[in-house]
Motif scaffolding. Sequence first.
Motif, mmCIF file in Angstrom:
data_model
loop_
_atom_site.group_PDB
_atom_site.id
_atom_site.type_symbol
_atom_site.label_atom_id
_atom_site.label_comp_id
_atom_site.label_asym_id
_atom_site.label_seq_id
_atom_site.Cartn_x
_atom_site.Cartn_y
_atom_site.Cartn_z
ATOM 1 N N LEU A 238 83.001 25.054 54.339
ATOM 2 C CA LEU A 238 81.561 25.293 54.392
ATOM 3 C C LEU A 238 80.903 24.331 53.414
ATOM 4 O O LEU A 238 81.249 24.320 52.228
ATOM 5 N N SER A 239 79.958 23.546 53.907
ATOM 6 C CA SER A 239 79.210 22.612 53.065
ATOM 7 C C SER A 239 77.725 22.823 53.320
ATOM 8 O O SER A 239 77.266 22.728 54.465
ATOM 9 N N ALA A 240 76.973 23.125 52.259
ATOM 10 C CA ALA A 240 75.526 23.320 52.372
ATOM 11 C C ALA A 240 74.838 22.449 51.330
ATOM 12 O O ALA A 240 75.107 22.585 50.132
ATOM 13 N N THR A 241 73.952 21.573 51.805
ATOM 14 C CA THR A 241 73.233 20.647 50.929
ATOM 15 C C THR A 241 71.738 20.773 51.186
ATOM 16 O O THR A 241 71.304 20.799 52.338
ATOM 17 N N SER A 242 70.957 20.816 50.108
ATOM 18 C CA SER A 242 69.508 20.914 50.233
ATOM 19 C C SER A 242 68.840 20.064 49.165
ATOM 20 O O SER A 242 69.275 20.050 48.014
ATOM 21 N N ASN A 243 67.794 19.337 49.556
ATOM 22 C CA ASN A 243 67.009 18.597 48.572
ATOM 23 C C ASN A 243 66.084 19.523 47.798
ATOM 24 O O ASN A 243 65.917 19.390 46.593
ATOM 25 N N LYS A 255 88.289 28.162 53.112
ATOM 26 C CA LYS A 255 89.239 27.604 52.155
ATOM 27 C C LYS A 255 88.508 26.836 51.056
ATOM 28 O O LYS A 255 88.886 26.885 49.891
ATOM 29 N N THR A 256 87.420 26.123 51.460
ATOM 30 C CA THR A 256 86.634 25.350 50.497
ATOM 31 C C THR A 256 85.151 25.505 50.813
ATOM 32 O O THR A 256 84.732 25.306 51.953
ATOM 33 N N THR A 257 84.370 25.843 49.805
ATOM 34 C CA THR A 257 82.916 25.952 49.938
ATOM 35 C C THR A 257 82.263 25.004 48.941
ATOM 36 O O THR A 257 82.554 25.068 47.740
ATOM 37 N N THR A 258 81.371 24.150 49.443
ATOM 38 C CA THR A 258 80.647 23.199 48.593
ATOM 39 C C THR A 258 79.150 23.434 48.754
ATOM 40 O O THR A 258 78.623 23.381 49.867
ATOM 41 N N VAL A 271 82.074 35.606 48.218
ATOM 42 C CA VAL A 271 82.400 34.214 48.523
ATOM 43 C C VAL A 271 83.834 33.960 48.052
ATOM 44 O O VAL A 271 84.103 33.809 46.865
ATOM 45 N N SER A 272 84.762 33.928 48.991
ATOM 46 C CA SER A 272 86.165 33.740 48.636
ATOM 47 C C SER A 272 86.609 32.313 48.937
ATOM 48 O O SER A 272 85.970 31.602 49.710
ATOM 49 N N GLY A 273 87.713 31.899 48.320
ATOM 50 C CA GLY A 273 88.203 30.544 48.470
ATOM 51 C C GLY A 273 87.711 29.657 47.348
ATOM 52 O O GLY A 273 86.953 30.079 46.461
ATOM 53 N N SER A 291 89.050 32.223 43.517
ATOM 54 C CA SER A 291 89.911 31.054 43.485
ATOM 55 C C SER A 291 89.295 29.995 42.575
ATOM 56 O O SER A 291 88.396 30.289 41.784
ATOM 57 N N ALA A 292 89.772 28.764 42.705
ATOM 58 C CA ALA A 292 89.259 27.678 41.862
ATOM 59 C C ALA A 292 87.754 27.562 42.025
ATOM 60 O O ALA A 292 87.242 27.500 43.137
ATOM 61 N N THR A 293 87.055 27.514 40.900
ATOM 62 C CA THR A 293 85.593 27.468 40.923
ATOM 63 C C THR A 293 85.108 26.429 39.928
ATOM 64 O O THR A 293 85.535 26.427 38.765
ATOM 65 N N SER A 294 84.204 25.562 40.400
ATOM 66 C CA SER A 294 83.616 24.538 39.542
ATOM 67 C C SER A 294 82.108 24.573 39.725
ATOM 68 O O SER A 294 81.610 24.461 40.848
#
Length: 369
Positions: A238-243, A255-258, A271-273, A291-294
């Motif tokens: 899942l990738s969500a980008t907003s200006n 598995k990966t959320t950005t 929000v898992s993963g 899981s890993a979180t940054s």
Amino acid sequence: MDGESDDYGYGRLYEIQYAFDEGRAQTCLKNKLKLLIIGAALLVVGGIGFGLTFDNNNVDRGEAYHREWQLADGDISQIKLMGDQDLRVNVAESTTGKSYVTMSGHLSQEAINRLDKSVKPNQDNIAIVVENEQEWFQFLDFQIYGEQKVTIHLAKGAKLGELASDISSSDLVLHDVTAKTISLESGSGEIEASNLTADATSVKNSSGDIDLKNVTSNLEIMNGSGESSVQGMTGDTLSATSNSGDIEVNQVAAKTTTLENGSGSIDGEQVSGAVKVDNNSGDVELSGLDSATSVTSGSGEVDLTFSDVKKNVTVDANSGDVKIEIPAAFNGFLDLRSNSGDIKSPNIKTSGNQVIKVRTGSGNIKVEQ
């Protein structure tokens, strides 16, 4: 005597100046009152004109139409929707054994003619163009066409390769779509979709909200300015980008959320993963992490709640408080530093390898267990 004359002269000049200023103030006040009265009158006249407009023939409600286009037998490679009218799209199983598309609503006769020319039936792909193309001299005509309803009837066993949209300035509502890929794009208008199943789904909007529910797919969202919301998502990425606009993601199993935002808050529940967040300006609040979180934050508070800490956690906040809630079973390391702010954390008997690392430029750090 000379001194008395001078005093009298200065006093007289003061009286004249005072009278002049008072008169000018009264004139200004009268002018302002006139302008207010004129403005109020114009508003009343405009309101009356607007009301009369909707009682006369200047309102264009369009011509009613219904179209049905047959598709080729077997799988359908692509269905693409284009134009500048609001669309409501559904996918349903055909009851005739054949695949076909129906469309109905209200449009100008010119738009209906263009629609008929744009569609080539009996093929494994179809492009539907719904453009009004209002002439400049029709700017006083109010057009109220409403939504155009599109239903894609797929024969049992037939698969849809791609469902795509390219809408310039209108709303798009989409429900119950299964395809290999789904590509939705709008220039300015809301995009609302639910029950989407695909290998990959892409949603782009230059200016307007994006509202997605129940998505089973790898999902990419790109929004220029507007709120972006995902309620229920399962997929690898899942990738969500907003200006500029808030981002909200709930019940995400990826598995990966950005999540990246220029200006606006980032919120999420369950929000898992692995999660990566980069927010330039705005609060970050996420829960159900496991899981890993940054998290990188320019300015704004960071509030993270973990149901489990399986991987390392990193928070880098330039300006703002950081609060982290961790489960009682956590037995890893806490590496907490703040250039300017208080630090509060529990005493943990460390025996695990996981590390929670937090850095703040100016802001308090609080870890609760």
